[in-house]
Design an enzyme around this catalytic site. Structure first.
Site, PDB file in Angstrom:
ATOM      1  N   LYS A  28     -57.317   7.099 -16.116  1.00 48.45           N
ATOM      2  CA  LYS A  28     -56.457   7.562 -17.214  1.00 48.45           C
ATOM      3  C   LYS A  28     -56.858   6.861 -18.519  1.00 48.45           C
ATOM      4  O   LYS A  28     -57.040   7.498 -19.549  1.00 48.45           O
ATOM      5  CB  LYS A  28     -54.988   7.263 -16.889  1.00 48.45           C
ATOM      6  CG  LYS A  28     -54.032   7.551 -18.052  1.00 48.45           C
ATOM      7  CD  LYS A  28     -52.623   7.002 -17.834  1.00 48.45           C
ATOM      8  CE  LYS A  28     -52.328   5.877 -18.792  1.00 48.45           C
ATOM      9  NZ  LYS A  28     -50.961   5.367 -18.753  1.00 48.45           N
TER      10      LYS A  28
ATOM     11  N   LYS B 225     -56.259  -1.605 -26.777  1.00 46.86           N
ATOM     12  CA  LYS B 225     -56.181  -1.614 -25.302  1.00 46.86           C
ATOM     13  C   LYS B 225     -57.233  -0.656 -24.720  1.00 46.86           C
ATOM     14  O   LYS B 225     -57.906  -0.980 -23.737  1.00 46.86           O
ATOM     15  CB  LYS B 225     -54.764  -1.196 -24.883  1.00 46.86           C
ATOM     16  CG  LYS B 225     -54.564  -0.964 -23.404  1.00 46.86           C
ATOM     17  CD  LYS B 225     -54.553  -2.251 -22.623  1.00 46.86           C
ATOM     18  CE  LYS B 225     -54.271  -1.997 -21.140  1.00 46.86           C
ATOM     19  NZ  LYS B 225     -54.528  -3.180 -20.344  1.00 46.86           N
TER      20      LYS B 225
ATOM     21  N   THR C  42     -49.692   2.165 -21.488  1.00 45.43           N
ATOM     22  CA  THR C  42     -51.038   2.408 -22.007  1.00 45.43           C
ATOM     23  C   THR C  42     -51.051   3.864 -22.431  1.00 45.43           C
ATOM     24  O   THR C  42     -50.925   4.757 -21.592  1.00 45.43           O
ATOM     25  CB  THR C  42     -52.108   2.150 -20.927  1.00 45.43           C
ATOM     26  OG1 THR C  42     -51.949   0.812 -20.453  1.00 45.43           O
ATOM     27  CG2 THR C  42     -53.500   2.313 -21.501  1.00 45.43           C
TER      28      THR C  42
HETATM   29  P1  NAD Z   1     -45.334   3.151 -12.266  1.00 39.20           P
HETATM   30  O1  NAD Z   1     -45.693   4.543 -11.860  1.00 39.20           O
HETATM   31  O2  NAD Z   1     -45.175   2.101 -11.221  1.00 39.20           O
HETATM   32  O3  NAD Z   1     -43.979   3.170 -13.139  1.00 39.20           O
HETATM   33  C1  NAD Z   1     -43.676   4.157 -14.067  1.00 39.20           C
HETATM   34  C2  NAD Z   1     -42.195   4.431 -13.954  1.00 39.20           C
HETATM   35  O4  NAD Z   1     -41.811   5.353 -14.971  1.00 39.20           O
HETATM   36  C3  NAD Z   1     -41.789   5.063 -12.604  1.00 39.20           C
HETATM   37  O5  NAD Z   1     -40.815   4.273 -11.964  1.00 39.20           O
HETATM   38  C4  NAD Z   1     -41.255   6.427 -12.999  1.00 39.20           C
HETATM   39  O6  NAD Z   1     -40.169   6.881 -12.171  1.00 39.20           O
HETATM   40  C5  NAD Z   1     -40.796   6.161 -14.412  1.00 39.20           C
HETATM   41  N1  NAD Z   1     -40.614   7.375 -15.190  1.00 39.20           N
HETATM   42  C6  NAD Z   1     -41.343   8.516 -15.148  1.00 39.20           C
HETATM   43  N2  NAD Z   1     -40.821   9.423 -16.005  1.00 39.20           N
HETATM   44  C7  NAD Z   1     -39.744   8.825 -16.580  1.00 39.20           C
HETATM   45  C8  NAD Z   1     -38.803   9.240 -17.552  1.00 39.20           C
HETATM   46  N3  NAD Z   1     -38.851  10.465 -18.096  1.00 39.20           N
HETATM   47  N4  NAD Z   1     -37.834   8.372 -17.930  1.00 39.20           N
HETATM   48  C9  NAD Z   1     -37.771   7.132 -17.407  1.00 39.20           C
HETATM   49  N5  NAD Z   1     -38.634   6.676 -16.460  1.00 39.20           N
HETATM   50  C10 NAD Z   1     -39.626   7.527 -16.077  1.00 39.20           C
HETATM   51  O7  NAD Z   1     -46.436   2.721 -13.337  1.00 39.20           O
HETATM   52  P2  NAD Z   1     -46.815   1.240 -13.786  1.00 39.20           P
HETATM   53  O8  NAD Z   1     -47.941   0.749 -12.965  1.00 39.20           O
HETATM   54  O9  NAD Z   1     -45.564   0.444 -13.910  1.00 39.20           O
HETATM   55  O10 NAD Z   1     -47.410   1.541 -15.250  1.00 39.20           O
HETATM   56  C11 NAD Z   1     -46.588   1.771 -16.375  1.00 39.20           C
HETATM   57  C12 NAD Z   1     -47.472   1.782 -17.615  1.00 39.20           C
HETATM   58  O11 NAD Z   1     -48.132   0.504 -17.726  1.00 39.20           O
HETATM   59  C13 NAD Z   1     -48.587   2.831 -17.564  1.00 39.20           C
HETATM   60  O12 NAD Z   1     -48.770   3.357 -18.851  1.00 39.20           O
HETATM   61  C14 NAD Z   1     -49.814   2.048 -17.099  1.00 39.20           C
HETATM   62  O13 NAD Z   1     -51.027   2.625 -17.544  1.00 39.20           O
HETATM   63  C15 NAD Z   1     -49.542   0.710 -17.774  1.00 39.20           C
HETATM   64  N6  NAD Z   1     -50.179  -0.455 -17.122  1.00 39.20           N
HETATM   65  C16 NAD Z   1     -50.139  -0.626 -15.771  1.00 39.20           C
HETATM   66  C17 NAD Z   1     -50.748  -1.746 -15.199  1.00 39.20           C
HETATM   67  C18 NAD Z   1     -50.724  -1.988 -13.698  1.00 39.20           C
HETATM   68  O14 NAD Z   1     -51.472  -2.876 -13.230  1.00 39.20           O
HETATM   69  N7  NAD Z   1     -49.917  -1.287 -12.935  1.00 39.20           N
HETATM   70  C19 NAD Z   1     -51.379  -2.689 -16.017  1.00 39.20           C
HETATM   71  C20 NAD Z   1     -51.371  -2.504 -17.396  1.00 39.20           C
HETATM   72  C21 NAD Z   1     -50.774  -1.373 -17.942  1.00 39.20           C
END
Ligand code: NAD
Length: 297
Positions: free
Chosen positions: A248, A179, A104
């Site tokens: 966010k 979104k 997102t």
């Molecule tokens: P998360 O924090 O669980 O996962 C993010 C991952 O990215 C982490 O494992 C982190 O180590 C990794 N990361 C950070 N910097 C990095 C880099 N430079 N290179 C490679 N990896 C890196 O977050 P999430 O919940 O999986 O969310 C991911 C995205 O999806 C976000 O943008 C969030 O807004 C979106 N999202 C999340 C949900 C939810 O329910 N969790 C739902 C819809 C959308």
């Protein structure tokens, strides 16, 4: 476990193996894609260690092994670094790659990245998702896609594996804008439904019964039909989507409103409530907790 054949013959890379990306990588792996994952977090890699997918320690190695690359990263700053940074995807792309950003993210950043990639071997599309970690694991996410239709057609085998529903909403960046508008409406609806339920209680009515009536009428929304029965009325508040993530998204939505120059007083008021709730409702709380915010005042 014997893998089913991936009919498209595409290799997939996933960058960001957290709650969402880890599930997407597993879905692709299960469907027979040769999956390579990259994440600097040892915990994220450890969670996938037994899966059999390749976990590499550089973006260069991931790009070399991928025809389709999926990003699932926390912020647009990180997405820009991973794509355009010194040691990023662009620096290492030597063959045609389709790059799908499921994070997102800020649509202005998305458009900037697309412009920077013009003329490179990388075709960029945005496809933010909903459904949470459960849908990422089961391959049942809803995805809002922005990008060229011909590129999306080439991406179809991977999209089929990851999504239960997908909608193309326009060119690159439109997915991220849609979104943010969706989550803005969800944020407004949560505040409004919370008020309606408070009014019902104040008037000596049973909120649960009143909700049934609302859901039979035109005042209903995803919040009244899904969030209330699933996570709010039963006090479960365990949707898996936190206040932090929603805050966010709403900050990004505020930026979209500002750039659009459109009058949005109702959204502005709801965004103010979400912002001011920070002192009472923790970032780690479920995002549905906003419905009780006024009551705590
Ligand atoms: P998360 O924090 O669980 O996962 C993010 C991952 O990215 C982490 O494992 C982190 O180590 C990794 N990361 C950070 N910097 C990095 C880099 N430079 N290179 C490679 N990896 C890196 O977050 P999430 O919940 O999986 O969310 C991911 C995205 O999806 C976000 O943008 C969030 O807004 C979106 N999202 C999340 C949900 C939810 O329910 N969790 C739902 C819809 C959308």
């Amino acid at each position: 476990m014997t893998q089913a054949l991936n009919a498209a013959g595409q290799r997939a890379g996933v960058i960001g193996l957290g709650n969402m990306g880890g599930g997407m990588a597993l879905s692709l792996h299960r469907a027979g894609f040769a999956v390579t994952g990259f994440d600097p977090s040892p915990a994220a890699r450890e969670a996938l260690a037994a899966s059999g997918m390749a976990l590499v320690d550089s973006i260069a190695a991931l790009v070399a092994a991928s025809d389709v690359i999926v990003l699932s990263l926390p912020t647009s700053d990180i997405v820009e670094k991973v794509v355009l940074g010194e040691d990023g995807i662009l620096a290492h792309a030597r063959h045609p790659v389709i790059l799908l950003d499921t994070s997102t993210a800020d649509p202005t950043s998305t458009v900037r990245i697309a412009q920077a990639l013009a003329g490179s071997p990388i075709s960029f599309v945005d496809g933010p998702v909903s459904g949470g970690p459960k849908a990422a694991h089961s391959g049942n996410m809803t995805m809002l896609l922005g990008g060229d239709e011909a590129v999306l057609a080439r991406l179809a085998p991977a999209l089929d594996v990851m999504t239960g529903k997908r909608v193309r909403v326009g060119p690159v960046g439109a997915g991220h804008s849609a979104k943010l508008l969706n989550n803005l409406l969800c944020g407004v609806h949560l505040v409004a439904a919370g008020e309606a339920m408070r009014i019902a209680r104040g008037a000596g009515l049973d909120p649960e019964e009143i909700l049934k009536g609302i859901n039979a009428g035109s005042g209903r929304s995803g919040v009244t039909e899904v969030n209330y029965p699933t996570w709010i009325l039963n006090d479960a508040f365990n949707s898996g989507f936190t206040m932090k993530l929603m805050r966010k998204d709403l900050r990004l939505a505020a930026g979209l409103i500002e750039r659009a120059g459109a009058g949005a007083p109702l959204s502005a008021e709801a965004l103010r409530l979400w912002r001011e709730s920070a002192g009472d409702v923790a970032d780690s709380d479920d995002f549905n907790c906003i419905v009780n915010y006024e009551e705590k005042q």
